[in-house]
Scaffold this active site. Structure first.
Site, PDB file in Angstrom:
ATOM      1  N   LYS A   1     -11.234   4.143  13.652  1.00 41.62           N
ATOM      2  CA  LYS A   1     -10.158   3.137  13.660  1.00 41.62           C
ATOM      3  C   LYS A   1      -8.977   3.619  14.487  1.00 41.62           C
ATOM      4  CE  LYS A   1      -7.220   2.887  10.028  1.00 41.62           C
ATOM      5  NZ  LYS A   1      -5.809   2.981  10.462  1.00 41.62           N
ATOM      6  N   ASN A   2      -8.545   4.855  14.236  1.00 41.07           N
ATOM      7  CA  ASN A   2      -7.324   5.336  14.885  1.00 41.07           C
ATOM      8  C   ASN A   2      -7.511   5.659  16.365  1.00 41.07           C
ATOM      9  OD1 ASN A   2      -5.982   4.997  12.534  1.00 41.07           O
ATOM     10  ND2 ASN A   2      -5.757   7.172  12.051  1.00 41.07           N
TER      11      ASN A   2
ATOM     12  N   ARG B   1       1.583  -0.856  11.398  1.00 38.81           N
ATOM     13  CA  ARG B   1       2.495  -0.028  12.179  1.00 38.81           C
ATOM     14  C   ARG B   1       1.983   0.257  13.599  1.00 38.81           C
ATOM     15  NH1 ARG B   1       6.445   3.911  11.774  1.00 38.81           N
ATOM     16  NH2 ARG B   1       5.861   5.788  12.893  1.00 38.81           N
TER      17      ARG B   1
ATOM     18  N   CYS C   1      11.011  -0.826   8.013  1.00 39.45           N
ATOM     19  CA  CYS C   1      11.978  -0.149   8.880  1.00 39.45           C
ATOM     20  C   CYS C   1      13.370  -0.722   8.716  1.00 39.45           C
ATOM     21  CB  CYS C   1      11.562  -0.264  10.336  1.00 39.45           C
ATOM     22  SG  CYS C   1      10.098   0.680  10.667  1.00 39.45           S
TER      23      CYS C   1
ATOM     24  N   ARG D   1      14.520   4.741  12.646  1.00 36.37           N
ATOM     25  CA  ARG D   1      14.063   6.113  12.443  1.00 36.37           C
ATOM     26  C   ARG D   1      12.546   6.317  12.573  1.00 36.37           C
ATOM     27  NH1 ARG D   1      12.116  10.081   9.607  1.00 36.37           N
ATOM     28  NH2 ARG D   1      11.166   8.605   8.203  1.00 36.37           N
ATOM     29  N   PRO D   2      11.728   5.516  11.897  1.00 31.11           N
ATOM     30  CA  PRO D   2      10.298   5.820  11.970  1.00 31.11           C
ATOM     31  C   PRO D   2       9.679   5.593  13.348  1.00 31.11           C
ATOM     32  CG  PRO D   2      10.814   4.466  10.070  1.00 31.11           C
ATOM     33  CD  PRO D   2      12.008   4.458  10.949  1.00 31.11           C
ATOM     34  N   VAL D   3      10.390   4.938  14.259  1.00 33.44           N
ATOM     35  CA  VAL D   3       9.882   4.840  15.634  1.00 33.44           C
ATOM     36  C   VAL D   3      10.861   5.483  16.604  1.00 33.44           C
ATOM     37  CG1 VAL D   3       8.328   2.871  15.333  1.00 33.44           C
ATOM     38  CG2 VAL D   3      10.749   2.455  15.817  1.00 33.44           C
ATOM     39  N   ASP D   4      11.780   6.302  16.072  1.00 36.86           N
ATOM     40  CA  ASP D   4      12.805   6.894  16.938  1.00 36.86           C
ATOM     41  C   ASP D   4      12.211   7.739  18.059  1.00 36.86           C
ATOM     42  OD1 ASP D   4      11.939   8.747  15.092  1.00 36.86           O
ATOM     43  OD2 ASP D   4      13.907   9.616  14.697  1.00 36.86           O
ATOM     44  N   LEU D   5      11.103   8.427  17.767  1.00 41.23           N
ATOM     45  CA  LEU D   5      10.511   9.278  18.806  1.00 41.23           C
ATOM     46  C   LEU D   5       9.915   8.433  19.929  1.00 41.23           C
ATOM     47  CD1 LEU D   5       8.676  11.841  16.483  1.00 41.23           C
ATOM     48  CD2 LEU D   5      10.921  12.071  17.540  1.00 41.23           C
TER      49      LEU D   5
ATOM     50  N   ASP E   1      -4.639  12.378   6.331  1.00 40.21           N
ATOM     51  CA  ASP E   1      -5.481  11.234   5.965  1.00 40.21           C
ATOM     52  C   ASP E   1      -6.674  11.625   5.088  1.00 40.21           C
ATOM     53  OD1 ASP E   1      -3.776   9.589   7.320  1.00 40.21           O
ATOM     54  OD2 ASP E   1      -5.082   9.263   9.046  1.00 40.21           O
TER      55      ASP E   1
ATOM     56  N   ILE F   1       3.240  16.165   6.242  1.00 38.22           N
ATOM     57  CA  ILE F   1       3.386  15.146   7.302  1.00 38.22           C
ATOM     58  C   ILE F   1       4.209  13.951   6.818  1.00 38.22           C
ATOM     59  CG2 ILE F   1       2.172  13.669   8.961  1.00 38.22           C
ATOM     60  CD1 ILE F   1       1.518  16.605   9.409  1.00 38.22           C
TER      61      ILE F   1
ATOM     62  N   ARG G   1      -9.076  -2.141   5.354  1.00 39.49           N
ATOM     63  CA  ARG G   1      -8.341  -1.860   6.594  1.00 39.49           C
ATOM     64  C   ARG G   1      -8.959  -0.679   7.332  1.00 39.49           C
ATOM     65  NH1 ARG G   1      -2.257  -0.872   5.915  1.00 39.49           N
ATOM     66  NH2 ARG G   1      -2.661  -0.532   8.106  1.00 39.49           N
TER      67      ARG G   1
HETATM   68  C1  UD1 Z   1      -1.115   8.288  12.807  1.00 40.27           C
HETATM   69  C2  UD1 Z   1      -2.332   7.715  12.119  1.00 40.27           C
HETATM   70  C3  UD1 Z   1      -2.227   7.918  10.612  1.00 40.27           C
HETATM   71  C4  UD1 Z   1      -1.995   9.386  10.289  1.00 40.27           C
HETATM   72  C5  UD1 Z   1      -0.824   9.944  11.095  1.00 40.27           C
HETATM   73  C6  UD1 Z   1      -0.648  11.444  10.935  1.00 40.27           C
HETATM   74  C7  UD1 Z   1      -2.940   5.878  13.577  1.00 40.27           C
HETATM   75  C8  UD1 Z   1      -3.022   4.412  13.769  1.00 40.27           C
HETATM   76  N1  UD1 Z   1      -2.415   6.286  12.431  1.00 40.27           N
HETATM   77  O1  UD1 Z   1       0.011   7.566  12.334  1.00 40.27           O
HETATM   78  O2  UD1 Z   1      -3.451   7.460  10.007  1.00 40.27           O
HETATM   79  O3  UD1 Z   1      -1.730   9.539   8.917  1.00 40.27           O
HETATM   80  O4  UD1 Z   1      -1.003   9.685  12.489  1.00 40.27           O
HETATM   81  O5  UD1 Z   1      -1.800  12.116  11.293  1.00 40.27           O
HETATM   82  O6  UD1 Z   1      -3.377   6.662  14.402  1.00 40.27           O
HETATM   83  N2  UD1 Z   1       7.867   9.974  12.712  1.00 40.27           N
HETATM   84  C9  UD1 Z   1       9.225   9.850  12.927  1.00 40.27           C
HETATM   85  N3  UD1 Z   1       9.644   9.141  14.022  1.00 40.27           N
HETATM   86  C10 UD1 Z   1       8.748   8.563  14.901  1.00 40.27           C
HETATM   87  C11 UD1 Z   1       7.367   8.703  14.675  1.00 40.27           C
HETATM   88  C12 UD1 Z   1       6.948   9.431  13.565  1.00 40.27           C
HETATM   89  O7  UD1 Z   1      10.066  10.352  12.175  1.00 40.27           O
HETATM   90  O8  UD1 Z   1       9.187   7.937  15.880  1.00 40.27           O
HETATM   91  C13 UD1 Z   1       7.395  10.752  11.535  1.00 40.27           C
HETATM   92  C14 UD1 Z   1       6.619   9.904  10.544  1.00 40.27           C
HETATM   93  O9  UD1 Z   1       7.482   9.251   9.647  1.00 40.27           O
HETATM   94  C15 UD1 Z   1       5.739  10.953   9.881  1.00 40.27           C
HETATM   95  C16 UD1 Z   1       5.434  11.932  11.019  1.00 40.27           C
HETATM   96  O10 UD1 Z   1       6.451  11.700  11.998  1.00 40.27           O
HETATM   97  O11 UD1 Z   1       6.450  11.632   8.875  1.00 40.27           O
HETATM   98  C17 UD1 Z   1       4.078  11.798  11.668  1.00 40.27           C
HETATM   99  O12 UD1 Z   1       3.877  10.465  12.061  1.00 40.27           O
HETATM  100  P1  UD1 Z   1       2.928  10.050  13.288  1.00 40.27           P
HETATM  101  O13 UD1 Z   1       2.148  11.243  13.735  1.00 40.27           O
HETATM  102  O14 UD1 Z   1       3.744   9.333  14.284  1.00 40.27           O
HETATM  103  O15 UD1 Z   1       1.951   9.043  12.568  1.00 40.27           O
HETATM  104  P2  UD1 Z   1       1.405   7.649  13.103  1.00 40.27           P
HETATM  105  O16 UD1 Z   1       1.151   7.721  14.556  1.00 40.27           O
HETATM  106  O17 UD1 Z   1       2.231   6.545  12.572  1.00 40.27           O
END
Ligand code: UD1
Length: 426
Positions: free
Chosen positions: A22-23, A99, A123, A128-132, A313, A335, A405
């Site tokens: 899936k990912n 997401r 959000c 924040r969660p997409v800040d990177l 996961d 994580i 899912r």
């Molecule tokens: C992907 C996987 C998910 C898995 C995760 C970690 C997909 C579709 N999903 O999720 O199943 O659990 O990797 O292996 O591939 N973060 C920030 N800011 C950002 C982005 C991330 O603070 O802009 C934080 C997140 O809140 C989290 C950590 O970074 O605590 C890791 O997240 P990330 O690796 O980005 O996970 P996803 O890509 O969302």
């Protein structure tokens, strides 16, 4: 809404075909936005998240044809062709469901130089969660504005290559920037990049489409932008989380199961834990075989980390195994905050688990007892299924739409190996 009934205590014997990841499939679908040519993906799993992404791609003007197979574990074929000029608006009602929808922002910026994408669900407190993702796109020259729950990103003169150092490892942000950088002008260096196999898979598909990328699978990815990309046919990687989940299912229930169409190295961090816990794991010419006979599993500590570490996961599934093990183990989650939602549900089945900060202390019990439980998210729900396989009596897992899912036809895959389980309508 469906629920799954499991009568525990049956050992598992047989084989389980592993589906496409899936990912990996989610970002691969999004790459269709980077080319006006046809992109064909094979080994596509039949999952609700894939259907969400296909729907979002249609809304962006892409034609999507998805031929599914009835044969268990045989992936579908998805053929996509983006519009000559894709739509650049990704609305809230699609993005909030998943997401990973946010992955369209990078490729849209690269191809049409603008994108308006809803912030993903949950959000409300800001970006924040997409800040990177956003900081990285800004480094490539995009201007970013947030208004009314939407991210408005613009790069009227096109994206420009740059060096970006991720302050923390992010799978999604690495994917987004990789897809943006392939059509940017000049060289982009992504440092402290994620190394997950799904990123390597995405990069290899982009290379087949004509992108210039080196360093995949390392934490430093170098991309030399090209003017355009072409269409290809590409097979999605096997799902390592599904592989690991059925490996743990066998360890928890006992028996011997061959997981076909996958590879042992994809679960490299799990294998030593399973062996230390008393299971045998061997590579076969069709995949990987797991067995556990006789003795109770032993307790073994685990800590989640970015790849190649132990994946978050698989944390919930591994905790179900440890809940039945002989001894006490500590499972640390580094994580995600708040990824212990399965703990109170496992406790309803008699598990003895306490949480201290980011660590769960699991005191193994000889027997779990079947109970009605509620799935709270994708990985938590599958851990309840696994616990149900080992428990005495009947476990009923409610709200299994979370499961759909990410796990294709789980009751058939486990049922073929002797698990006593069935899906019913609520
Ligand atoms: C992907 C996987 C998910 C898995 C995760 C970690 C997909 C579709 N999903 O999720 O199943 O659990 O990797 O292996 O591939 N973060 C920030 N800011 C950002 C982005 C991330 O603070 O802009 C934080 C997140 O809140 C989290 C950590 O970074 O605590 C890791 O997240 P990330 O690796 O980005 O996970 P996803 O890509 O969302």
């Amino acid at each position: 809404m469906d629920r799954i009934h499991i009568r525990g205590g049956k050992r598992l014997y047989g084989e389980i075909p592993i589906s496409g990841a899936k990912n990996a499939a989610l970002p691969l679908i999004v790459t269709a936005l980077l080319t006006p040519d046809r992109l064909t993906l094979t080994n596509v799993p039949d999952l609700a998240d894939i259907a969400f992404m296909a729907e979002l791609m249609r809304q962006l003007g892409t034609s999507v044809e998805w031929r599914k197979s009835d044969v268990l574990g045989e992936g579908g074929v998805m053929t996509m062709r983006s519009a000559a000029r894709p739509q650049s608006f990704a609305p809230y009602d699609v993005v909030r469901k998943m997401r990973a929808s946010f992955l369209v922002i990078g490729p849209l910026l690269a191809r049409v130089r603008e994108a308006t994408v809803s912030l993903p669900g949950g959000c409300a407190i800001g970006a924040r969660p997409v800040d990177l993702h956003l900081k990285g796109l800004e480094a490539l020259g995009a201007s970013i504005e947030i208004a009314g729950g939407y991210v408005l990103a613009r790069a009227p003169d096109g994206l420009k290559g740059a060096e970006f150092v991720f302050p923390m490892v992010s799978v999604g942000a690495t994917e987004n920037l990789l897809m943006a950088a392939v059509l940017a002008e000049g060289r982009t260096v992504l440092a402290n990049a994620a190394r997950e196999p799904e990123i390597v898979d995405l990069g290899q598909c982009l290379i087949a489409m004509g992108a210039k990328i080196s360093g995949l699978g390392t934490d430093r990815i170098v991309i030399d932008g090209v003017k355009e990309l072409g269409g290809v046919s590409y097979a999605v990687l096997p799902d390592r989380i599904e592989t690991g989940t059925y490996a743990i299912a066998t360890a928890i229930a006992g028996g011997e199961v061959e997981l076909t169409g996958t590879r042992e190295e994809l679960i490299g961090a799990l294998v030593p834990l399973l062996r230390a816990a008393g299971s045998e794991v061997t590579t076969t010419n069709r995949g990987v075989k797991i067995s556990r006979n006789g003795a109770r599993p032993h307790s073994v500590d685990a800590t989640t980390e970015p790849f190649p570490g132990f994946p978050t996961d698989l944390q919930a599934q591994y905790m179900a195994l440890m809940a039945t093990a002989d001894g006490t183990s500590e499972i640390r989650e580094t994580i995600f905050e708040n990824r212990f939602m399965h703990v109170p549900e496992l406790a309803r089945m008699g598990a003895d688990i306490s949480i201290e900060g980011d660590t769960a202390i699991v005191r193994g019990k000889e027997r779990l007892i079947g109970a009605p439980v509620m799935a709270t998210d994708l990985r938590a729900s599958v851990s309840l299924i696994l616990a149900g396989l080992a428990a005495e009596g009947e476990t009923i897992v409610h709200r299994v739409y979370h499961l759909d899912r990410g796990f294709e036809r789980i009751e058939e895959k486990l049922g073929r190996c002797g698990a006593d389980m069935e899906r019913q309508k609520e």
